[in-house]
Enzyme design. Structure first.
Site, PDB file in Angstrom:
ATOM      1  N   HIS A 165     -13.044  18.343  -6.304  1.00  8.22           N
ATOM      2  CA  HIS A 165     -14.208  17.709  -6.606  1.00  8.22           C
ATOM      3  C   HIS A 165     -14.143  16.310  -6.226  1.00  8.22           C
ATOM      4  O   HIS A 165     -15.014  15.437  -6.528  1.00  8.22           O
ATOM      5  CB  HIS A 165     -14.206  17.729  -8.255  1.00  8.22           C
ATOM      6  CG  HIS A 165     -13.809  18.743  -8.946  1.00  8.22           C
ATOM      7  ND1 HIS A 165     -14.938  19.578  -9.363  1.00  8.22           N
ATOM      8  CD2 HIS A 165     -12.710  19.546  -9.473  1.00  8.22           C
ATOM      9  CE1 HIS A 165     -14.449  20.847  -9.966  1.00  8.22           C
ATOM     10  NE2 HIS A 165     -13.085  20.877 -10.157  1.00  8.22           N
TER      11      HIS A 165
ATOM     12  N   SER B  33     -23.277   2.192  17.066  1.00  3.69           N
ATOM     13  CA  SER B  33     -24.538   1.552  16.700  1.00  3.69           C
ATOM     14  C   SER B  33     -25.197   0.517  17.650  1.00  3.69           C
ATOM     15  O   SER B  33     -24.377  -0.002  18.489  1.00  3.69           O
ATOM     16  CB  SER B  33     -24.117   0.667  15.442  1.00  3.69           C
ATOM     17  OG  SER B  33     -25.230  -0.021  15.119  1.00  3.69           O
TER      18      SER B  33
ATOM     19  N   LYS C 200     -18.757  -0.719  15.729  1.00  2.00           N
ATOM     20  CA  LYS C 200     -18.870   0.240  14.959  1.00  2.00           C
ATOM     21  C   LYS C 200     -18.664   1.688  15.479  1.00  2.00           C
ATOM     22  O   LYS C 200     -19.147   1.755  16.637  1.00  2.00           O
ATOM     23  CB  LYS C 200     -20.274   0.384  14.327  1.00  2.00           C
ATOM     24  CG  LYS C 200     -20.297   1.561  12.971  1.00  2.00           C
ATOM     25  CD  LYS C 200     -21.473   1.248  12.373  1.00  2.00           C
ATOM     26  CE  LYS C 200     -21.553   2.058  11.130  1.00  2.00           C
ATOM     27  NZ  LYS C 200     -21.714   3.501  11.453  1.00  2.00           N
TER      28      LYS C 200
ATOM     29  N   GLU D  65     -19.882  15.215  13.558  1.00  2.00           N
ATOM     30  CA  GLU D  65     -21.396  15.330  13.145  1.00  2.00           C
ATOM     31  C   GLU D  65     -22.222  16.368  14.166  1.00  2.00           C
ATOM     32  O   GLU D  65     -23.179  17.048  13.540  1.00  2.00           O
ATOM     33  CB  GLU D  65     -21.878  13.770  13.500  1.00  2.00           C
ATOM     34  CG  GLU D  65     -21.420  12.875  12.456  1.00  2.00           C
ATOM     35  CD  GLU D  65     -22.033  11.394  12.652  1.00  2.00           C
ATOM     36  OE1 GLU D  65     -21.821  10.511  11.590  1.00  2.00           O
ATOM     37  OE2 GLU D  65     -22.612  11.003  13.533  1.00  2.00           O
TER      38      GLU D  65
END
Length: 462
Positions: free
Chosen positions: A184, A314, A320, A327
């Site tokens: 969970h 980014s 970053k 992805e």
């Protein structure tokens, strides 16, 4: 364009202009003009299959004494060149066309006839010679089957085995590393990396078996059923002989279908294979998302692992770095799931003796195979093989995990354990510290009972 840039071609409906240098003929040109719908064309794997089918058909018809030897040889040579990709620029017909794929079949027939005529020294007819013993209604389903089997055997299955083996090897490399398990998305009992990655590897291994099972049905070719499944205009031995010839040409095992009516009127085998590809997409999505969660941070997320840094993440935030490979994998998974929906809808579009959404089945099925093939290798090589673990973060999370009290259930009971866990959460204190205060267990016993590595081995702790 000026008229000198065109030539006049004829078919049963009359004359029309065709670009002078085009290898296709009148029927292909009509399709080009009738279906200006998308920029989607027959996939390379399908053109390869069609070339092999036409070359094999010419060989069989020659051996049966139905086709002149010189014409057969010219067709066989041209078909092999089509299969090799020599004339891909001459397959301009849109995927969204007549549902039988007649336009793509005739595009193939016309290109091969044009090339064969130049080498045979006599006219090779696209219908009478190249399409002898065939119909679009059995040729296009066969091209779907041949293309899918070849792509799965030669590309997808090896890629999946590579992903499975990479997961297994990475798990073995990290077999001694313990981390917090999660259910969970909440802290749970500890697991080892080899257990977690082993679960992923088992998913992929099961998917390999699923694809292999579906290919059993895909190997039963429609070729020989001709227009409606009766085999009209094809030699009685044509189906069996061409299945053998295609097997040799494609270096994959095929047989003729035991029931042509099934293969022409339905695309159940393609739907089944697509369903297995859909399951692979589900597995890829789960693995990719787990990697993203484990990599999250590096400061405010889980920060359990660090994926290889592949590119700046980014255009505005310096430093970053994002989990770009997982992805991309999730987007591929979404595309394959969407393709399966299209194939499912197309599969039920069999009216009486023919399915009439064959081109879109071919396009989506082969795209899914290609996407999963490439993604499996990229995910293995650019994400899984090279990630590192952040040991300090793992140890810190384990040391503060109140759920470790579960290991004391058989000694102190569930209720006492729940009370200790709640207090540990509230006060931010280690379970061991509270258990020493509230139970008769010694520090040595608690060290043994709460050892995260031992807890990954299961069993009752006493």
């Amino acid at each position: 364009m000026a008229d000198e840039n065109y030539r006049i071609e004829k078919d049963s409906m009359g004359e029309l202009r065709v670009p002078k240098d085009a290898l296709w003929g009148a029927q292909s040109q009509r399709a080009i003009e009738n279906f200006p719908i998308s920029d989607l064309r027959a996939p390379r794997a399908m053109i390869n299959a069609l070339g092999l089918i036409k070359a094999s058909a010419a060989q069989v018809n020659r051996d049966l004494g139905l086709l002149d030897g010189d014409i057969a040889k010219a067709i066989m040579d041209a078909g092999k060149k089509v299969a090799a990709g020599d004339y891909d620029d001459h397959f301009p017909v849109d995927i969204f066309q007549t549902g039988s794929g007649t336009s793509t079949n005739m595009n193939t027939n016309e290109v091969i006839a044009h090339v064969a005529t130049e080498t045979a020294g006599q006219t090779v007819h696209p219908n009478d010679h190249v399409n002898m013993g065939q119909s679009s209604n059995d040729t296009i389903p066969t091209s779907i089957q041949v293309a899918a089997v070849v792509e799965c055997e030669q590309h997808l299955l090896p890629a999946l085995r590579h992903l499975r083996d990479t997961l297994h090897n990475k798990g073995e490399e990290l077999a001694d590393v313990v981390k917090t398990g999660r259910t969970h998305l909440m802290d749970a009992m500890p697991v080892r990396f080899d257990q977690e990655l082993g679960g992923w590897a088992a998913q992929i291994d099961s998917n390999i078996a699923r694809v292999e099972s579906a290919l059993v049905r895909m190997r039963r070719l429609a070729q020989g059923g001709t227009a409606v499944g009766t085999g009209i205009n094809a030699h009685p031995e044509f189906g069996q002989r061409i299945a053998k010839a295609i097997s040799e040409a494609a270096r994959c095992e095929f047989s003729t279908s035991e029931n042509y009516f099934e293969c022409l009127s339905s695309q159940d085998s393609a739907v089944e294979l697509s369903g297995q590809l859909n399951t692979i997409a589900v597995s890829i999505m789960k693995i990719a998302n787990d990697l993203r969660w484990m990599n999250s941070g590096p400061l405010a997320g889980l920060g359990e692992i660090q994926l290889p840094a592949l590119q700046p993440g980014s255009s505005i935030m310096p430093g970053k770095v994002n989990p770009v490979i997982p992805e991309a994998a999730t987007m591929v998974a979404a595309q394959v799931m969407g393709n399966h929906t299209t194939i499912t809808v197309s599969g039920q579009a069999g009216n009486f003796q023919l399915n009439v959404m064959l081109p879109v089945v071919a396009y989506n099925l082969l795209q899914s195979i290609e996407l999963l093939t490439n993604t499996s290798r990229v995910l293995a090589d650019k994400a899984i093989a090279g990630f590192t673990v952040n040991q300090d973060n793992l140890d810190d999370a384990l040391s503060r995990n109140p759920i470790l009290v579960t290991a004391l259930n058989s000694v102190i009971g569930y209720d006492k354990g729940a009370a200790i866990a709640k207090q540990a959460y509230k006060e931010g204190r280690p379970v061991k510290e509270l258990a020493m205060e509230q139970t008769d267990l010694s520090e040595e016993e608690l060290d043994r009972l709460l050892d995260p590595a031992e807890l990954t081995k299961g069993g009752i702790k006493q």
